[in-house]
Write a protein that holds these residues in place. Sequence first.
Motif, short mmCIF file in Angstrom:
data_model
loop_
_atom_site.label_atom_id
_atom_site.label_comp_id
_atom_site.label_asym_id
_atom_site.label_seq_id
_atom_site.Cartn_x
_atom_site.Cartn_y
_atom_site.Cartn_z
N ARG A 1 40.16 33.35 37.91
CA ARG A 1 39.47 32.06 37.85
C ARG A 1 39.37 31.52 36.43
O ARG A 1 38.31 31.14 35.95
CB ARG A 1 38.05 32.16 38.46
N ARG A 2 40.50 31.47 35.76
CA ARG A 2 40.54 30.91 34.41
C ARG A 2 41.67 29.90 34.34
O ARG A 2 42.69 30.03 35.04
CB ARG A 2 40.76 32.00 33.37
N VAL B 1 44.02 32.09 40.15
CA VAL B 1 43.07 32.14 41.25
C VAL B 1 42.39 33.50 41.37
O VAL B 1 41.38 33.62 42.08
CB VAL B 1 43.75 31.77 42.58
N VAL C 1 45.54 27.21 37.37
CA VAL C 1 44.38 28.09 37.46
C VAL C 1 44.85 29.44 37.97
O VAL C 1 45.61 29.52 38.95
CB VAL C 1 43.31 27.54 38.42
#
Length: 535
Positions: free
Chosen positions: A74-75, A71, A69
């Motif tokens: 957020r993908r 961070v 991920v």
Amino acid sequence: MPSSSGSSIDTITEGGRVTQVGEGQEADESAPPVMTFGAPTAGEVLAERYELVEHINNDSAGRLVWRGVDVILRRPVAVVLRYPGGDSATEMLQAAVAASRVIHPNLVGVYDAIDESDRAYVVREWVDGQSLRDLASDGPLDPARATAIGNAVASALAAVHATGMVHGNVHPGTVMISDDGRVVLADARTDGADSQENDIRAVGGVLYFALTGHWPHAEAPLHGATAGHGRAAIPDAVRDAQGGLAAPRQVRAGVPAYLDDLTMDLLDAEIAPPSSDVLAAELARLDVPAEEEHYLDNSGPLRFAADTGEEPSPLAAAGGRKVALGIAGLLVVALVGLLIGINALGGDDENPQANQSPTPSASAPAGDATPAAATVRKLPVKAVRIIDPDSKDRSEVDGAEKVIDGDEDKGWETETYNNRPNFGNIKKGMGVWIDLGEPHSVKSVQAVLSATGASAQLFAGTTNPPSNSNGDKQLVASYKTAIGQPFEDHDGTTMTFNGFDADQKYRYLLFWITELPPSDGGYKLGVQEITVQGS
């Protein structure tokens, strides 16, 4: 974020769960051991940004593939790690850097490439789905789906080839089909071991595999896989006693003649292949809804033939394909506007008329013949200007001519905006307006940018208001038709739009920029060159 891939993401199915593996290869018993000392663990954050969530697999080169991920954004991402880094990881990292420069909806997005000496890793788009290799393991695909996949792969290669690069690793393991139906090509290489021509011939191999479930290149097995070697192997094609390749129609029923012939022509080393953009145009023409396939099937085979005096189709112009019109085919052409080919290769000596259709007589009225499709080419631009509807001083509209001068080292650029990438939150955007002089069918629009991280859309319109603030406001308000396959964000400097309606013609285009990349403490973008391909 579509883009090419340096060290690819591929997918396999384990216990009913769809996962991804790297480099287009599955691990097998012969895979080299993976370094476990200092190996990553779930929860570890690489480069203070990429959190490792789940170890998915090890590829046959010993790379570790993780689901992760980002961070910050957020993908989900895929992270492919190699031990060690440094010189041993040079090819992988160079491929990732090269791939990140090409933006295309049919290419896997490459987000980052990092060398930490003891290890190196490439971060890329996470694609939920499966590879063509795994998809076809349950049986051959129907012709319509095979054509659509071939069209997507050829379109991706056209974007890669337009930059002068070679993909070098096109096969069923690097063609991915996401759960939402998107087809993407992964795992580009930069070792110089291949050519653009081989890329194009590989599309024939992909079509052959999709139609039959067999790989036609016995002399060139998959990268990292050989016949009968581990789970990565793909069955070899059916061959006769002399080693000749059986055509798809000889392997299974229901393959249309047009698709069978095109596939075999691409695989024939004696026949020069078309360029990737011309091949993509041909496959797009053949990529019709299933309910209309019978028109194509009745149109007769598309084959390379002797010179009959007919005008060449796009494939003829690029690779020597000549198309003549048969009497029965003229009825079909009237319905769907298709070209009809005749097979002048391998004629029957006892019945020389058996393998060809009669050509229109010289005395036939000119209106009875259907003109050949126009060759895809770079379209001339009659006028270009900068669109800046939210500015009164017009200080940024100069230099528009630099985006069409053929020199990528010179271009138009925005001013530097502070605080935010959306023009400092003081403008909705800026754009480059292009006048093609007259309506044209458009195949692709490519913009070369000065930096990565920009966002833009492509619009078409029919108005040409004055070049001032009010005129720009009118233009932006009226250009509401977004064209080309859309994408949301990018990490490359070459942005390519394609997927245009073949029946639609455009004269006015607007390349509309909505977000700028970081530059010297602010946000700024240069548009170095815009080219339009079409007919």
